[in-house]
Design an enzyme around this catalytic site. Structure first.
Site, PDB file in Angstrom:
ATOM      1  N   HIS A   1      -5.608  -3.947   5.663  1.00 18.20           N
ATOM      2  CA  HIS A   1      -6.574  -2.850   5.607  1.00 18.20           C
ATOM      3  C   HIS A   1      -6.684  -2.250   7.004  1.00 18.20           C
ATOM      4  O   HIS A   1      -6.346  -2.901   8.000  1.00 18.20           O
ATOM      5  CB  HIS A   1      -7.957  -3.363   5.191  1.00 18.20           C
ATOM      6  CG  HIS A   1      -8.031  -3.792   3.762  1.00 18.20           C
ATOM      7  ND1 HIS A   1      -8.002  -2.903   2.718  1.00 18.20           N
ATOM      8  CD2 HIS A   1      -8.121  -5.014   3.200  1.00 18.20           C
ATOM      9  CE1 HIS A   1      -8.081  -3.558   1.570  1.00 18.20           C
ATOM     10  NE2 HIS A   1      -8.144  -4.852   1.830  1.00 18.20           N
TER      11      HIS A   1
ATOM     12  N   ARG B   1       0.824  -1.237   0.000  1.00 17.02           N
ATOM     13  CA  ARG B   1       0.000   0.000   0.000  1.00 17.02           C
ATOM     14  C   ARG B   1       0.852   1.279   0.000  1.00 17.02           C
ATOM     15  O   ARG B   1       0.360   2.336   0.408  1.00 17.02           O
ATOM     16  CB  ARG B   1      -0.917   0.048   1.236  1.00 17.02           C
ATOM     17  CG  ARG B   1      -1.613  -1.246   1.612  1.00 17.02           C
ATOM     18  CD  ARG B   1      -2.584  -1.689   0.575  1.00 17.02           C
ATOM     19  NE  ARG B   1      -3.453  -2.757   1.074  1.00 17.02           N
ATOM     20  CZ  ARG B   1      -4.161  -3.540   0.259  1.00 17.02           C
ATOM     21  NH1 ARG B   1      -4.062  -3.417  -1.056  1.00 17.02           N
ATOM     22  NH2 ARG B   1      -4.954  -4.468   0.756  1.00 17.02           N
TER      23      ARG B   1
ATOM     24  N   ASN C   1     -10.703 -11.955  -1.854  1.00 21.68           N
ATOM     25  CA  ASN C   1     -10.961 -12.210  -3.268  1.00 21.68           C
ATOM     26  C   ASN C   1      -9.721 -12.858  -3.890  1.00 21.68           C
ATOM     27  O   ASN C   1      -8.681 -12.237  -3.888  1.00 21.68           O
ATOM     28  CB  ASN C   1     -11.271 -10.876  -3.965  1.00 21.68           C
ATOM     29  CG  ASN C   1     -11.624 -11.076  -5.416  1.00 21.68           C
ATOM     30  OD1 ASN C   1     -11.929 -12.179  -5.844  1.00 21.68           O
ATOM     31  ND2 ASN C   1     -11.557 -10.006  -6.185  1.00 21.68           N
TER      32      ASN C   1
ATOM     33  N   PHE D   1     -12.126  -6.257   0.463  1.00 25.53           N
ATOM     34  CA  PHE D   1     -11.627  -7.621   0.307  1.00 25.53           C
ATOM     35  C   PHE D   1     -10.197  -7.698   0.860  1.00 25.53           C
ATOM     36  O   PHE D   1      -9.400  -6.791   0.645  1.00 25.53           O
ATOM     37  CB  PHE D   1     -11.537  -7.985  -1.189  1.00 25.53           C
ATOM     38  CG  PHE D   1     -12.845  -8.279  -1.855  1.00 25.53           C
ATOM     39  CD1 PHE D   1     -13.500  -9.475  -1.616  1.00 25.53           C
ATOM     40  CD2 PHE D   1     -13.396  -7.377  -2.763  1.00 25.53           C
ATOM     41  CE1 PHE D   1     -14.696  -9.770  -2.275  1.00 25.53           C
ATOM     42  CE2 PHE D   1     -14.586  -7.664  -3.427  1.00 25.53           C
ATOM     43  CZ  PHE D   1     -15.243  -8.862  -3.176  1.00 25.53           C
ATOM     44  N   GLY D   2      -9.853  -8.791   1.524  1.00 25.80           N
ATOM     45  CA  GLY D   2      -8.439  -9.021   1.844  1.00 25.80           C
ATOM     46  C   GLY D   2      -8.178  -9.194   3.323  1.00 25.80           C
ATOM     47  O   GLY D   2      -8.840  -8.588   4.174  1.00 25.80           O
TER      48      GLY D   2
ATOM     49  N   ASP E   1      -0.793 -13.460  -0.398  1.00 29.20           N
ATOM     50  CA  ASP E   1      -1.746 -12.395  -0.736  1.00 29.20           C
ATOM     51  C   ASP E   1      -1.997 -11.541   0.517  1.00 29.20           C
ATOM     52  O   ASP E   1      -3.143 -11.163   0.813  1.00 29.20           O
ATOM     53  CB  ASP E   1      -3.048 -12.961  -1.304  1.00 29.20           C
ATOM     54  CG  ASP E   1      -3.910 -11.889  -1.970  1.00 29.20           C
ATOM     55  OD1 ASP E   1      -3.452 -10.727  -2.055  1.00 29.20           O
ATOM     56  OD2 ASP E   1      -5.037 -12.200  -2.392  1.00 29.20           O
TER      57      ASP E   1
HETATM   58 ZN    ZN Z   1      -5.524 -10.884  -6.365  1.00 29.46          ZN
END
Ligand code: ZN
Length: 425
Positions: free
Chosen positions: A305, A60, A274, A319-320, A301
């Site tokens: 957040h 990020r 996702n 998502f995540g 992955d």
């Molecule tokens: Zn992805």
């Protein structure tokens, strides 16, 4: 200056053996018995592994550093035992020019505690079909190409991107997602979606795009890497493609191995990612895919957040979930201690397999002359996953509170200790 790591169980050349390891000037200088050095790290009864390699993290930085930045993300990686990671380019701005790529690489090098390799984008940004100058991006240090977070919607764009990537010897790492089929879904299509009255995501959103891309990869010869495969059909498609000699590799995320939709306890966004958690059958196919070599590696992955971004349940939250700090202990506990994977298999999927697939010659193995990128795990130590211990700014994980084995004791990058557990922890 030399350091000797004494009496550990070393993962070397696919085997686990008891030996000492000598570090000199940041490199692995010797492996043997009764080695001596200026300083000594006692690794008795501990596992000494090559530093883990993760080809899929989100830091990020720049643009959303309230969620994570290069310092916190890389410290989280070190805490989880990772010494090399590949950072996705869905940051703001997207590093789609040599100038922006150079800036990213410099920030990663200056502020990262582990080796952070940088992805460039497949298209200028996720909503355009314009392809950046891959040769220039590569020159500026880009390791591979991905639009992760979004799929490339236009088949012709993907075809051209693959041709250009192939000319430049760059991997296309695809987040396979057809947006029309995805249709703003938030949870896997199935019983849970019905029960919770939530917008479903059909597995076709993933599988149809993988099928398309495998054909494009066959035609272009590009190295096509599928990010986070999550369905049984995806595994089957990749198995067939490999048998036909298509240049494809793929990764699976730890949460898709550990959980399936029946584990979702309610409308709680700690289960929202996702691709989504799929069915028990999909989960079994992913495990089988790793065991038969269809799936090449495990990648986290890691998607941090803020707490606010994960509010509002499945319908509203981002998502995540985070993954760097829990992947080894979770998978060791749930798969190695139960006899489903051997320790050597798990370590292979987290070290040498991703390094070799991505051509990272300096990562993923303990060998003379390699950088001293090492992690020491205490496999006997029982710990409870407590998000307050996380180094990541992201705290969202469905494995919070789990009791696991396999604590990271120490992580070393180029011979320097970048993480060490506090005594009595
Ligand atoms: Zn992805």
């Amino acid at each position: 200056m030399t350091t000797v790591i004494k009496n550990g169980y070393l993962f070397v050349g696919g085997q686990i053996m008891q030996a000492d390891l000598l570090v000199k000037d940041g490199l692995i200088a010797a492996i043997g018995t009764s080695l001596t050095g200026d300083s000594v790290i006692n690794a008795e009864d501990k596992l000494v592994s090559p530093g883990l390699v993760d080809v899929h993290v989100h830091y990020r930085d720049p643009g959303q550093t309230e969620k994570e930045n290069v310092q916190t993300g890389s410290l989280a990686a070190a805490h989880g035992g990772f010494t090399t990671v590949c950072a996705m380019p869905n940051v703001v701005p997207v590093p789609n020019t040599p100038e922006l790529m150079t800036k990213m690489v410099r920030n990663n090098d200056q502020n990262g505690l582990v080796h952070i390799l940088q992805y460039g984008p497949i298209t200028i940004d996720e909503d355009t079909d314009e392809i950046p100058d891959y040769a220039q991006l590569k020159k500026a240090g880009c390791v591979a190409l991905s639009n992760d977070g979004k799929g490339v919607q236009n088949a012709r764009t993907m075809y051209l991107a693959m041709q250009k990537a192939q000319e430049n010897n760059l991997i296309i790492a695809e987040h396979a997602q057809d947006d029309a089929l995805f249709n703003h879904g938030v949870i896997n299509e199935g019983q849970k979606a019905k029960k919770l009255h939530l917008a479903p995501i059909t597995e076709l959103a993933e599988t149809t795009q993988i099928a398309r891309d495998l054909l494009l990869a066959q035609k272009t010869g590009v190295h096509y890497h599928v990010c986070h495969v999550s369905t049984a059909t995806s595994v089957e498609l990749i198995r067939i493609a490999k048998s036909r000699g298509i240049n494809v590799t793929c990764e699976v995320a730890p949460h898709h191995l550990l959980l399936e939709e029946e584990n979702i306890t309610g409308d709680d966004a700690k289960f929202k990612m996702n691709p989504p958690l799929r069915t028990k059958r999909d989960q079994a196919a992913l495990i089988a895919g790793l065991l038969d070599g269809t799936i090449d590696m495990i990648a986290t992955d890691h998607a941090p957040h803020t707490a606010a971004d994960k509010q509002g349940g499945f319908a509203k939250a981002a998502f995540g979930i985070v993954g760097s700090e829990t992947v080894f202990s979770e998978l060791y506990t749930k798969f190695v201690k139960t006899g489903i994977f051997t320790l050597s298999q798990l370590l292979t999927w987290l070290t040498i397999a991703p390094a070799e697939s991505f051509g990272l010659k300096k990562a993923g193995k303990i060998a003379i002359g390699q950088p001293a990128d090492i992690v020491i795990f205490n496999l006997g130590k029982k710990i409870t996953i407590n998000t307050a211990d996380f180094k990541s700014k992201g705290r969202n994980t469905p494995v919070k509170g789990d009791t696991v084995y396999g604590q990271t004791v120490l992580t070393m990058v180029d011979g320097k200790v970048v993480f060490q557990i506090e005594e009595n922890k």
